[in-house]
Design a protein around this motif. Structure first.
Motif, PDB file in Angstrom:
ATOM      1  N   LEU A  19       0.802  -1.222   0.000  1.00 35.71           N
ATOM      2  CA  LEU A  19       0.000   0.000   0.000  1.00 35.71           C
ATOM      3  C   LEU A  19       0.836   1.274   0.000  1.00 35.71           C
ATOM      4  O   LEU A  19       0.286   2.374  -0.039  1.00 35.71           O
ATOM      5  N   CYS A  20       2.133   1.144   0.016  1.00 40.35           N
ATOM      6  CA  CYS A  20       3.022   2.314  -0.018  1.00 40.35           C
ATOM      7  C   CYS A  20       3.151   2.803  -1.461  1.00 40.35           C
ATOM      8  O   CYS A  20       4.139   2.522  -2.149  1.00 40.35           O
ATOM      9  N   TYR A  21       2.135   3.541  -1.894  1.00 41.21           N
ATOM     10  CA  TYR A  21       2.070   3.923  -3.307  1.00 41.21           C
ATOM     11  C   TYR A  21       3.262   4.765  -3.744  1.00 41.21           C
ATOM     12  O   TYR A  21       3.664   4.728  -4.900  1.00 41.21           O
ATOM     13  N   GLY A  22       3.847   5.521  -2.836  1.00 45.37           N
ATOM     14  CA  GLY A  22       5.007   6.340  -3.187  1.00 45.37           C
ATOM     15  C   GLY A  22       6.179   5.502  -3.666  1.00 45.37           C
ATOM     16  O   GLY A  22       6.935   5.917  -4.551  1.00 45.37           O
ATOM     17  N   TYR A  27       9.657   3.129  -7.898  1.00 47.61           N
ATOM     18  CA  TYR A  27      10.039   1.951  -8.679  1.00 47.61           C
ATOM     19  C   TYR A  27       9.823   2.223 -10.169  1.00 47.61           C
ATOM     20  O   TYR A  27      10.699   1.955 -11.002  1.00 47.61           O
ATOM     21  N   ALA A  28       8.679   2.781 -10.518  1.00 52.18           N
ATOM     22  CA  ALA A  28       8.399   3.102 -11.923  1.00 52.18           C
ATOM     23  C   ALA A  28       9.397   4.133 -12.450  1.00 52.18           C
ATOM     24  O   ALA A  28       9.884   4.015 -13.582  1.00 52.18           O
ATOM     25  N   ASP A  29       9.722   5.125 -11.637  1.00 48.24           N
ATOM     26  CA  ASP A  29      10.706   6.132 -12.049  1.00 48.24           C
ATOM     27  C   ASP A  29      12.079   5.502 -12.261  1.00 48.24           C
ATOM     28  O   ASP A  29      12.795   5.848 -13.202  1.00 48.24           O
ATOM     29  N   HIS A  30      12.433   4.580 -11.381  1.00 50.37           N
ATOM     30  CA  HIS A  30      13.703   3.861 -11.522  1.00 50.37           C
ATOM     31  C   HIS A  30      13.729   3.099 -12.846  1.00 50.37           C
ATOM     32  O   HIS A  30      14.713   3.163 -13.593  1.00 50.37           O
ATOM     33  N   GLU A  31      12.647   2.399 -13.137  1.00 51.81           N
ATOM     34  CA  GLU A  31      12.571   1.647 -14.390  1.00 51.81           C
ATOM     35  C   GLU A  31      12.590   2.590 -15.596  1.00 51.81           C
ATOM     36  O   GLU A  31      13.142   2.246 -16.637  1.00 51.81           O
ATOM     37  N   SER A  54      -5.840   4.287  -4.936  1.00 52.21           N
ATOM     38  CA  SER A  54      -4.913   5.410  -4.820  1.00 52.21           C
ATOM     39  C   SER A  54      -5.039   6.311  -6.051  1.00 52.21           C
ATOM     40  O   SER A  54      -4.615   5.946  -7.148  1.00 52.21           O
ATOM     41  N   VAL A  55      -5.606   7.468  -5.840  1.00 48.21           N
ATOM     42  CA  VAL A  55      -5.742   8.426  -6.938  1.00 48.21           C
ATOM     43  C   VAL A  55      -4.358   8.841  -7.431  1.00 48.21           C
ATOM     44  O   VAL A  55      -4.143   9.007  -8.635  1.00 48.21           O
ATOM     45  N   ASP A  56      -3.409   8.978  -6.517  1.00 48.27           N
ATOM     46  CA  ASP A  56      -2.059   9.404  -6.898  1.00 48.27           C
ATOM     47  C   ASP A  56      -1.401   8.425  -7.869  1.00 48.27           C
ATOM     48  O   ASP A  56      -0.819   8.842  -8.872  1.00 48.27           O
ATOM     49  N   ILE A  57      -1.477   7.129  -7.581  1.00 44.75           N
ATOM     50  CA  ILE A  57      -0.804   6.172  -8.460  1.00 44.75           C
ATOM     51  C   ILE A  57      -1.505   6.115  -9.813  1.00 44.75           C
ATOM     52  O   ILE A  57      -0.858   6.013 -10.856  1.00 44.75           O
TER      53      ILE A  57
END
Length: 76
Positions: A19-22, A27-31, A54-57
């Motif tokens: 649940l730690c969407y940040g 992870y996506a930024d790393h990829e 999660s609206v943010d994700i």
């Protein structure tokens, strides 16, 4: 190599704390810096399954998709 080690760390952490969407975003930024679009999509797909509300994700995923794909039908 370092890339696979970092992936394993993210995978292990997110398996315990999905649940730690940040961290999904990190992870996506790393990829995005290292991998193909398919790998980034895979991370975002896993993220929206883990933190569906999660609206943010979702916002980050949609922003990525809009900036990556030219055809709106591809995004859907």
């Amino acid at each position: 190599d370092n890339v696979s080690k970092i992936r394993r760390v993210y995978d292990a952490f997110l398996a315990e704390f999905p649940l730690c969407y940040g961290y999904w975003k990190k992870y996506a930024d790393h990829e995005a810096r290292l991998a193909t679009v398919d790998k980034i999509v895979e991370v975002y797909e896993r993220a929206v399954l883990a933190v569906t509300y999660s609206v943010d994700i979702w916002l980050h995923y949609c922003t990525f998709a809009i900036s990556t794909y030219e055809d709106p039908d591809t995004i859907r």
